[in-house]
Design a protein around this motif. Structure first.
Motif, short mmCIF file in Angstrom:
data_model
loop_
_atom_site.label_atom_id
_atom_site.label_comp_id
_atom_site.label_asym_id
_atom_site.label_seq_id
_atom_site.Cartn_x
_atom_site.Cartn_y
_atom_site.Cartn_z
N ILE A 167 -1.20 -0.38 1.59
CA ILE A 167 -2.38 -1.22 1.87
C ILE A 167 -2.43 -2.41 0.92
N LEU A 168 -2.17 -2.16 -0.37
CA LEU A 168 -2.16 -3.26 -1.34
C LEU A 168 -1.04 -4.25 -1.06
N THR A 169 0.11 -3.76 -0.63
CA THR A 169 1.21 -4.64 -0.27
C THR A 169 0.80 -5.60 0.84
N ASN A 170 0.11 -5.08 1.83
CA ASN A 170 -0.36 -5.92 2.94
C ASN A 170 -1.44 -6.89 2.49
N GLN A 171 -2.41 -6.42 1.71
CA GLN A 171 -3.53 -7.27 1.32
C GLN A 171 -3.10 -8.38 0.35
N ILE A 172 -2.21 -8.06 -0.58
CA ILE A 172 -1.77 -9.07 -1.55
C ILE A 172 -1.02 -10.19 -0.85
N GLN A 173 -0.16 -9.84 0.10
CA GLN A 173 0.59 -10.88 0.81
C GLN A 173 -0.34 -11.76 1.64
N LEU A 198 6.64 -11.15 -3.52
CA LEU A 198 5.93 -9.96 -4.00
C LEU A 198 6.90 -8.92 -4.55
N LEU A 199 8.03 -8.73 -3.88
CA LEU A 199 9.02 -7.78 -4.35
C LEU A 199 9.61 -8.22 -5.69
N TYR A 200 9.82 -9.52 -5.85
CA TYR A 200 10.37 -10.06 -7.10
C TYR A 200 9.41 -9.83 -8.27
N GLN A 201 8.10 -9.95 -8.00
CA GLN A 201 7.12 -9.79 -9.07
C GLN A 201 6.85 -8.33 -9.41
N SER A 202 6.93 -7.44 -8.42
CA SER A 202 6.55 -6.04 -8.65
C SER A 202 7.71 -5.14 -9.03
N SER A 203 8.92 -5.50 -8.67
CA SER A 203 10.07 -4.63 -8.92
C SER A 203 10.29 -4.31 -10.40
N PRO A 204 10.19 -5.26 -11.31
CA PRO A 204 10.41 -4.91 -12.73
C PRO A 204 9.45 -3.84 -13.23
N TYR A 205 8.19 -3.90 -12.82
CA TYR A 205 7.21 -2.91 -13.27
C TYR A 205 7.50 -1.54 -12.64
N GLN A 206 7.86 -1.53 -11.36
CA GLN A 206 8.20 -0.27 -10.72
C GLN A 206 9.43 0.36 -11.37
N SER A 207 10.43 -0.46 -11.67
CA SER A 207 11.64 0.05 -12.30
C SER A 207 11.34 0.62 -13.68
N ALA A 208 10.48 -0.06 -14.44
CA ALA A 208 10.15 0.42 -15.79
C ALA A 208 9.42 1.75 -15.74
N VAL A 209 8.48 1.87 -14.80
CA VAL A 209 7.74 3.14 -14.68
C VAL A 209 8.67 4.28 -14.30
N LEU A 210 9.56 4.04 -13.33
CA LEU A 210 10.50 5.10 -12.91
C LEU A 210 11.49 5.44 -14.01
N LEU A 211 11.92 4.45 -14.77
CA LEU A 211 12.88 4.70 -15.84
C LEU A 211 12.28 5.58 -16.93
N VAL A 212 10.99 5.40 -17.19
CA VAL A 212 10.34 6.18 -18.25
C VAL A 212 9.94 7.57 -17.75
N ILE A 230 21.14 0.19 -1.11
CA ILE A 230 20.43 0.48 0.13
C ILE A 230 18.92 0.54 -0.11
N ALA A 231 18.52 1.09 -1.26
CA ALA A 231 17.10 1.18 -1.60
C ALA A 231 16.47 -0.21 -1.72
N VAL A 232 17.22 -1.16 -2.29
CA VAL A 232 16.72 -2.53 -2.39
C VAL A 232 16.49 -3.11 -1.00
N CYS A 233 17.43 -2.87 -0.09
CA CYS A 233 17.27 -3.35 1.30
C CYS A 233 16.08 -2.69 1.98
N VAL A 234 15.89 -1.39 1.71
CA VAL A 234 14.74 -0.69 2.28
C VAL A 234 13.43 -1.26 1.74
#
Length: 254
Positions: free
Chosen positions: A67-73, A83-97, A130-134
């Motif tokens: 829902i946030l993905t749709n509303q932000i765009q 949006l993917l360029y701005q959010s991916s670093p934060y998602q990657s950092a959270v998953l890495l930790v 493949i995950a990046v494409c998804v």
């Protein structure tokens, strides 16, 4: 079961927090879709406390994220790539930790203790690509359509996975699976038909409003003066009040 619950939960959230209205036709078509996917894919259901907690958290996180993905765009008028360029670093950092600790909690095995061969690393890189494409397609579809439409597309993927599994890999396939897939496809067709029809009505309504405003403005233009003030009532050419000042002075001597 978790995936089936995402669509109803998304509808509830959008109705409560975004005041979005879903017609009865859309709801009915989604019910047919979910029924078909449930018949085709849900077989043995086993519940436990940990799995149930993770399932609920997964549903909530998925719905809120989409829902946030749709509303932000839409609100910021950014593309899916931005949006993917701005959010991916934060998602990657959270998953890495958090990823290694959560994985160890669930599997009782340390992810760093695995023997990473060249073949394994190659498949990991392929999986990440493949995950990046998804992710890109996810942001693109959600931003262009809606979270509910994206979930409908996801259920289509489920039906295709089951079908290709039977055709290519000769997985066991029963009449129940066939009936479920046919019902699901029928529900997808209904959802597509009603969605297009409602979108067309909204587009026609949006186009008709400016046209109606222009017609009203055009009809009211003769009644307004140069500065928008009402013009005097029309007088005949022989009316004394309509005569210029010079003509009046000729008759009155003033």
């Amino acid at each position: 079961m978790t995936k089936l619950a995402i669509i109803p939960f998304t509808i509830v959230l959008e109705t409560i927090f975004l005041n979005k209205k879903f017609s009865q036709s859309i709801k009915a078509s989604l019910m047919v879709l979910l029924l078909g996917v449930g018949i085709a894919s849900v077989t043995d259901l086993q519940l436990n406390l940990l799995g149930s907690i993770i399932a609920v958290l997964t549903i909530a996180a998925t719905c809120v994220g989409q829902i946030l993905t749709n509303q932000i765009q839409r609100r910021l008028k950014v593309s899916s790539t931005q949006l993917l360029y701005q959010s991916s670093p934060y998602q990657s950092a959270v998953l890495l930790v958090t990823g290694p600790f959560v994985d160890k909690l669930l599997t009782k095995r340390d992810v760093f203790a695995f023997n990473y061969t060249v073949e394994v690393v190659a498949f990991i890189v392929l999986s990440c690509s493949i995950a990046v494409c998804v992710n890109f397609s996810t942001f693109l579809v959600i931003g262009t359509t809606s979270p509910v439409t994206y979930q409908v597309l996801g259920h289509l993927k489920t039906c295709l996975v089951l079908s290709f599994g039977y055709i290519i890999l000769r997985d066991p396939f029963s009449a129940r699976n066939v009936a479920g897939i046919l019902i699901a496809i029928f529900g997808m067709g209904l959802y597509s038909y009603y969605s297009v029809a409602e979108s067309r009505k909204k587009t026609e309504a949006a186009i008709s409003l400016p046209v109606a405003a222009q017609m009203i403005e055009k009809d009211s233009a003769p009644l307004l003066g140069a500065k928008g003030s009402p013009r005097p009532e029309n007088k005949s050419e022989d009316s004394f009040d309509y005569m210029p000042r010079t003509a009046k002075s000729a008759f009155t001597g003033r």
